[in-house]
Design an enzyme around this catalytic site. Structure first.
Site, PDB file in Angstrom:
ATOM      1  N   ARG A 179       1.006  -1.293  -0.225  1.00  0.00           N
ATOM      2  CA  ARG A 179      -0.564  -0.118  -0.085  1.00  0.00           C
ATOM      3  C   ARG A 179       0.567   1.053   0.180  1.00  0.00           C
ATOM      4  O   ARG A 179       2.036   0.979   0.589  1.00  0.00           O
ATOM      5  CB  ARG A 179      -1.203  -0.287   1.341  1.00  0.00           C
ATOM      6  CG  ARG A 179      -2.384  -0.951   1.652  1.00  0.00           C
ATOM      7  CD  ARG A 179      -3.121   0.113   0.543  1.00  0.00           C
ATOM      8  NE  ARG A 179      -4.337  -0.205   0.037  1.00  0.00           N
ATOM      9  CZ  ARG A 179      -4.193  -2.204  -0.524  1.00  0.00           C
ATOM     10  NH1 ARG A 179      -3.336  -1.681  -1.374  1.00  0.00           N
ATOM     11  NH2 ARG A 179      -5.871  -2.807  -0.331  1.00  0.00           N
ATOM     12  N   GLU A 238      -1.604   7.699  -3.990  1.00  0.00           N
ATOM     13  CA  GLU A 238      -1.568   7.795  -5.237  1.00  0.00           C
ATOM     14  C   GLU A 238      -2.907   8.229  -5.577  1.00  0.00           C
ATOM     15  O   GLU A 238      -3.852   8.352  -4.596  1.00  0.00           O
ATOM     16  CB  GLU A 238      -1.872   6.229  -5.602  1.00  0.00           C
ATOM     17  CG  GLU A 238      -2.382   4.822  -5.025  1.00  0.00           C
ATOM     18  CD  GLU A 238      -2.846   3.979  -4.990  1.00  0.00           C
ATOM     19  OE1 GLU A 238      -1.006   3.711  -5.374  1.00  0.00           O
ATOM     20  OE2 GLU A 238      -3.188   3.169  -5.333  1.00  0.00           O
ATOM     21  N   HIS A 281      -0.102   0.824  -9.853  1.00  0.00           N
ATOM     22  CA  HIS A 281      -1.685  -0.454  -8.862  1.00  0.00           C
ATOM     23  C   HIS A 281      -2.440  -1.891  -9.660  1.00  0.00           C
ATOM     24  O   HIS A 281      -3.697  -1.388  -9.542  1.00  0.00           O
ATOM     25  CB  HIS A 281      -2.465   0.692  -8.112  1.00  0.00           C
ATOM     26  CG  HIS A 281      -2.538  -0.075  -6.268  1.00  0.00           C
ATOM     27  ND1 HIS A 281      -3.528   0.630  -5.550  1.00  0.00           N
ATOM     28  CD2 HIS A 281      -2.904  -1.015  -5.977  1.00  0.00           C
ATOM     29  CE1 HIS A 281      -3.345  -0.156  -4.265  1.00  0.00           C
ATOM     30  NE2 HIS A 281      -3.486  -1.890  -4.626  1.00  0.00           N
ATOM     31  N   ILE A 282      -1.634  -2.531  -9.710  1.00  0.00           N
ATOM     32  CA  ILE A 282      -1.914  -3.372 -11.196  1.00  0.00           C
ATOM     33  C   ILE A 282      -1.773  -4.547 -10.748  1.00  0.00           C
ATOM     34  O   ILE A 282      -2.207  -5.769 -11.605  1.00  0.00           O
ATOM     35  CB  ILE A 282      -2.150  -3.295 -12.490  1.00  0.00           C
ATOM     36  CG1 ILE A 282      -0.393  -2.929 -13.181  1.00  0.00           C
ATOM     37  CG2 ILE A 282      -3.040  -2.100 -13.185  1.00  0.00           C
ATOM     38  CD1 ILE A 282      -0.320  -3.401 -14.505  1.00  0.00           C
TER      39      ILE A 282
HETATM   40  C1  GLV Z   1      -5.114  -4.568  -3.704  1.00  0.00           C
HETATM   41  O1  GLV Z   1      -4.349  -3.370  -3.491  1.00  0.00           O
HETATM   42  C2  GLV Z   1      -5.886  -5.111  -2.968  1.00  0.00           C
HETATM   43  O2  GLV Z   1      -6.225  -4.288  -2.435  1.00  0.00           O
HETATM   44  O3  GLV Z   1      -7.121  -5.904  -3.476  1.00  0.00           O
END
Ligand code: GLV
Length: 336
Positions: free
Chosen positions: A242, A271, A289-290
């Site tokens: 995170r 972000e 964030h992928i």
């Molecule tokens: C992605 O960051 C999630 O928490 O699934």
């Protein structure tokens, strides 16, 4: 007037998952991505029995205040630091997340970032695309990266995703160290070929350090300037956890000054904004964030979120048994 329960999906979702939901509920699904103020989110939630939200939507006491209709909110992600679960429980709202279905895809992606950062995949591709290769006298010692095989892999946060990352390391003949609040059972340590160490040792000895810990106030800046200073200058840092777990400003300075070889980052403090220095540096691989974004896994996450909503509303195959509820105890107090 429809007697069906009403469900709102706050962001575009796969048509088959929406169709499944629509078999049971009166569905309102957004068709474009957008951000909402807390007041807008509150107004949307006031009018529905259930909702599926994304990670950028924060649910707290203010957003739920006065809402007597809402029963369930499903988060499209395993991390749920955007939910104040205590406030949701107090408001009688069931919360759910999407654990497990994404473990292997996120572990794959952690490896992708580690390999790309270590072997300079993005930077060399940018150089090639910019047309620099023809005519350049590429030297034998250009584009040198750091090896991954045979090195020490450190994992900070050793839940199910951390374990999936560790299992992949045996194919690369790596030594695996981890730090976590609790030790894994011996059998799991053996399966992962991983040893528990203090955080200081993890920082000192890791050639590649992958962060997989959940965001909590205590984990904010778990990797900041003092921790970066303990790492090897040849080390590679990967954050798939995170934003905010790493002090991005301190990381940018360490990368710029070559006190760390490289980093791979999928998550950022604040972000979708990214620290401007990180955008300028060539020794960091950046992605939006992928980590869980494979076709199969995002589908599985969406289906799981939908199943939680339907089950909480007493609908579908697992009616009243939401598969991944975070506060199932709230259901005991529901009268309908
Ligand atoms: C992605 O960051 C999630 O928490 O699934």
């Amino acid at each position: 007037m429809s007697t069906k329960r009403k469900v709102w999906v706050s962001r575009p979702l796969f048509p088959d998952v929406l169709a499944h939901l629509a078999e049971y509920v009166d569905l309102e699904a957004e068709t474009v991505e957008g951000t909402r103020t807390p007041a807008q989110l509150k107004a949307k939630l006031a009018d529905v029995d259930g909702a599926i939200l994304g990670l950028s939507e924060r649910v707290d006491a203010g957003v739920l205040e006065g809402n007597t209709r809402l029963k369930v909110i499903a988060n499209l992600g395993v991390g749920f630091n955007n939910f104040d679960v205590e406030a949701m429980t107090a408001a009688g709202v069931l919360a759910s997340n999407t654990p497990d279905v994404l473990n292997e895809s996120v572990a794959d992606y952690a490896w992708a970032l580690m390999l790309a950062a270590a072997r300079r995949v993005s930077a060399s591709e940018r150089w090639l695309r910019a047309g620099h290769w023809p005519g350049s006298a590429t030297r034998f010692d250009d584009w040198l990266g750091v090896d991954v095989h045979g090195k020490t892999l450190g994992i900070l946060g050793m839940g199910r995703i951390g374990q999936a990352i560790a299992r992949r390391a045996s194919g690369f003949d790596m030594r695996v160290l981890y730090h976590n609040r609790s030790h894994l059972p011996e059998q799991t340590e053996r399966e992962c070929r991983a040893s528990w160490v203090e955080k200081a040792q993890l920082l000192r000895e890791s050639d590649h350090l992958i962060l997989v810990l959940p965001f909590t106030p205590a984990n904010r800046h778990a990797i900041g300037a003092p921790e970066l200073a303990q790492m090897k200058p040849s080390a590679v840092l990967v954050n798939i956890a995170r934003g905010g777990i790493v002090d991005d400003a301190a990381l940018a300075v360490a990368l710029r000054e070559k006190r760390l070889a490289a980093a791979g980052l999928d998550v950022f403090e604040g972000e979708p904004s990214v620290h401007p220095t990180l955008l300028d540096l060539d020794n960091v691989v950046l992605s939006p964030h992928i980590a869980s974004a494979s076709e199969d896994t995002r589908h599985a996450m969406a289906r799981l979120a939908a199943d939680n909503v339907l089950a909480a509303l007493g609908l579908g195959e697992s009616a009243r048994h939401p598969p991944t509820a975070l506060n199932p105890e709230v259901m005991a107090n529901w009268s309908d």
